[in-house]
Motif scaffolding. Structure first.
Motif, PDB file in Angstrom:
ATOM      1  N   GLN A  79      28.342  54.915  42.915  1.00  0.00           N
ATOM      2  CA  GLN A  79      26.901  55.042  43.118  1.00  0.00           C
ATOM      3  C   GLN A  79      26.376  56.353  42.538  1.00  0.00           C
ATOM      4  O   GLN A  79      25.315  56.368  41.898  1.00  0.00           O
ATOM      5  N   VAL A  80      27.099  57.434  42.722  1.00  0.00           N
ATOM      6  CA  VAL A  80      26.679  58.724  42.153  1.00  0.00           C
ATOM      7  C   VAL A  80      26.699  58.662  40.633  1.00  0.00           C
ATOM      8  O   VAL A  80      25.773  59.127  39.957  1.00  0.00           O
ATOM      9  N   TYR A  81      27.731  58.030  40.077  1.00  0.00           N
ATOM     10  CA  TYR A  81      27.836  57.865  38.631  1.00  0.00           C
ATOM     11  C   TYR A  81      26.652  57.049  38.105  1.00  0.00           C
ATOM     12  O   TYR A  81      26.052  57.385  37.083  1.00  0.00           O
ATOM     13  N   ASP A  82      26.298  55.978  38.822  1.00  0.00           N
ATOM     14  CA  ASP A  82      25.148  55.162  38.433  1.00  0.00           C
ATOM     15  C   ASP A  82      23.837  55.950  38.518  1.00  0.00           C
ATOM     16  O   ASP A  82      22.954  55.782  37.677  1.00  0.00           O
ATOM     17  N   MET A  83      23.714  56.810  39.506  1.00  0.00           N
ATOM     18  CA  MET A  83      22.495  57.619  39.634  1.00  0.00           C
ATOM     19  C   MET A  83      22.356  58.576  38.443  1.00  0.00           C
ATOM     20  O   MET A  83      21.255  58.771  37.930  1.00  0.00           O
ATOM     21  N   PHE A  84      23.465  59.152  37.991  1.00  0.00           N
ATOM     22  CA  PHE A  84      23.416  60.012  36.802  1.00  0.00           C
ATOM     23  C   PHE A  84      23.031  59.215  35.559  1.00  0.00           C
ATOM     24  O   PHE A  84      22.316  59.706  34.689  1.00  0.00           O
ATOM     25  N   LYS A  85      23.495  57.965  35.481  1.00  0.00           N
ATOM     26  CA  LYS A  85      23.107  57.117  34.355  1.00  0.00           C
ATOM     27  C   LYS A  85      21.611  56.851  34.379  1.00  0.00           C
ATOM     28  O   LYS A  85      20.938  56.896  33.341  1.00  0.00           O
ATOM     29  N   ILE A  86      21.079  56.561  35.557  1.00  0.00           N
ATOM     30  CA  ILE A  86      19.644  56.303  35.689  1.00  0.00           C
ATOM     31  C   ILE A  86      18.851  57.551  35.296  1.00  0.00           C
ATOM     32  O   ILE A  86      17.836  57.464  34.600  1.00  0.00           O
ATOM     33  N   LEU A  87      19.320  58.712  35.728  1.00  0.00           N
ATOM     34  CA  LEU A  87      18.649  59.958  35.339  1.00  0.00           C
ATOM     35  C   LEU A  87      18.724  60.172  33.831  1.00  0.00           C
ATOM     36  O   LEU A  87      17.760  60.628  33.213  1.00  0.00           O
ATOM     37  N   GLY A  88      19.860  59.840  33.240  1.00  0.00           N
ATOM     38  CA  GLY A  88      20.021  60.009  31.793  1.00  0.00           C
ATOM     39  C   GLY A  88      19.052  59.159  31.001  1.00  0.00           C
ATOM     40  O   GLY A  88      18.599  59.542  29.923  1.00  0.00           O
ATOM     41  N   ILE A  89      18.730  57.998  31.519  1.00  0.00           N
ATOM     42  CA  ILE A  89      17.757  57.134  30.855  1.00  0.00           C
ATOM     43  C   ILE A  89      16.336  57.523  31.256  1.00  0.00           C
ATOM     44  O   ILE A  89      15.423  57.497  30.444  1.00  0.00           O
ATOM     45  N   GLY A  90      16.154  57.905  32.503  1.00  0.00           N
ATOM     46  CA  GLY A  90      14.816  58.168  33.033  1.00  0.00           C
ATOM     47  C   GLY A  90      14.182  59.459  32.556  1.00  0.00           C
ATOM     48  O   GLY A  90      12.973  59.528  32.362  1.00  0.00           O
ATOM     49  N   VAL A  91      14.980  60.489  32.345  1.00  0.00           N
ATOM     50  CA  VAL A  91      14.430  61.785  31.932  1.00  0.00           C
ATOM     51  C   VAL A  91      13.709  61.687  30.584  1.00  0.00           C
ATOM     52  O   VAL A  91      12.564  62.130  30.465  1.00  0.00           O
ATOM     53  N   PRO A  92      14.319  61.103  29.558  1.00  0.00           N
ATOM     54  CA  PRO A  92      13.566  60.976  28.301  1.00  0.00           C
ATOM     55  C   PRO A  92      12.315  60.117  28.465  1.00  0.00           C
ATOM     56  O   PRO A  92      11.289  60.387  27.856  1.00  0.00           O
ATOM     57  N   PHE A  93      12.408  59.100  29.296  1.00  0.00           N
ATOM     58  CA  PHE A  93      11.273  58.204  29.516  1.00  0.00           C
ATOM     59  C   PHE A  93      10.074  58.965  30.082  1.00  0.00           C
ATOM     60  O   PHE A  93       8.942  58.724  29.711  1.00  0.00           O
ATOM     61  N   VAL A  94      10.332  59.918  30.970  1.00  0.00           N
ATOM     62  CA  VAL A  94       9.259  60.668  31.621  1.00  0.00           C
ATOM     63  C   VAL A  94       8.724  61.786  30.738  1.00  0.00           C
ATOM     64  O   VAL A  94       7.513  61.991  30.656  1.00  0.00           O
ATOM     65  N   PHE A  95       9.595  62.514  30.051  1.00  0.00           N
ATOM     66  CA  PHE A  95       9.185  63.725  29.360  1.00  0.00           C
ATOM     67  C   PHE A  95       8.857  63.570  27.878  1.00  0.00           C
ATOM     68  O   PHE A  95       8.193  64.420  27.310  1.00  0.00           O
ATOM     69  N   ILE A  96       9.334  62.508  27.254  1.00  0.00           N
ATOM     70  CA  ILE A  96       9.111  62.346  25.822  1.00  0.00           C
ATOM     71  C   ILE A  96       8.068  61.258  25.580  1.00  0.00           C
ATOM     72  O   ILE A  96       8.267  60.121  25.995  1.00  0.00           O
ATOM     73  N   PRO A  97       6.966  61.611  24.928  1.00  0.00           N
ATOM     74  CA  PRO A  97       5.967  60.579  24.624  1.00  0.00           C
ATOM     75  C   PRO A  97       6.564  59.519  23.694  1.00  0.00           C
ATOM     76  O   PRO A  97       7.281  59.828  22.752  1.00  0.00           O
ATOM     77  N   GLY A  98       6.308  58.278  24.007  1.00  0.00           N
ATOM     78  CA  GLY A  98       6.814  57.180  23.194  1.00  0.00           C
ATOM     79  C   GLY A  98       8.271  56.854  23.460  1.00  0.00           C
ATOM     80  O   GLY A  98       8.910  56.151  22.677  1.00  0.00           O
ATOM     81  N   ALA A  99       8.805  57.335  24.560  1.00  0.00           N
ATOM     82  CA  ALA A  99      10.218  57.118  24.869  1.00  0.00           C
ATOM     83  C   ALA A  99      10.531  55.655  25.146  1.00  0.00           C
ATOM     84  O   ALA A  99      11.678  55.241  25.028  1.00  0.00           O
ATOM     85  N   THR A 100       9.518  54.874  25.496  1.00  0.00           N
ATOM     86  CA  THR A 100       9.774  53.453  25.718  1.00  0.00           C
ATOM     87  C   THR A 100      10.279  52.801  24.442  1.00  0.00           C
ATOM     88  O   THR A 100      10.994  51.812  24.502  1.00  0.00           O
TER      89      THR A 100
END
Length: 138
Positions: A79-100
């Motif tokens: 579960q912790v490993y999965d949470m880091f994966k979600i953060l790895g995908i989510g951080v660019p999505f939030v901070f980089i315009p056009g990350a979708t």
């Protein structure tokens, strides 16, 4: 509570009448693929919530008794490993315009490099295993 799934019906007869049968077939094919993708996504979200709840129960047990089983320990690590994966995908999505637009390419490049960025609850084979388990428990 009784829930029924309402199917949205799109009238494509105007395209068929104009001789654009290929377009109609493409729309229908993609509609089915999109429905499957959305169902898999929401099933993954639901499973992730269940796993997070189970993880919090295990952590509370550990705080109270200072002892957990090997299976529970493995569950927490996953579960912790999965949470880091979600953060790895989510951080660019939030901070980089056009990350979708960037995220699908990021996932493909990571896959080619042997890096697994997709959380276990969002993988098709894991979803199928969980679905089979939940049907067996009924």
């Amino acid at each position: 509570m009784n829930r029924t799934n309402k199917k949205i019906r799109i009238d494509l007869t105007i395209f068929e009448k104009n001789g654009q049968k290929e377009f109609v077939q493409i729309v229908q094919k993609n509609k089915l693929r999109a429905n499957k993708a959305m169902n898999d996504f929401f099933r993954g979200i639901k499973n992730e919530a269940v796993d997070t709840k189970e993880t919090s129960r295990i952590i509370l047990k550990f705080v109270a008794t200072q002892n957990i089983s090997k299976i529970e320990e493995k569950h927490i690590k996953t579960q912790v490993y999965d949470m880091f994966k979600i953060l790895g995908i989510g951080v660019p999505f939030v901070f980089i315009p056009g990350a979708t637009l960037i995220i699908p390419f990021l996932l493909k490049v990571a896959e080619k490099k042997g890096i697994d960025l997709i959380p276990s609850n969002f993988k098709a084979e894991e979803i199928d295993k969980i679905t089979i388990k939940s049907k067996n428990n009924l």
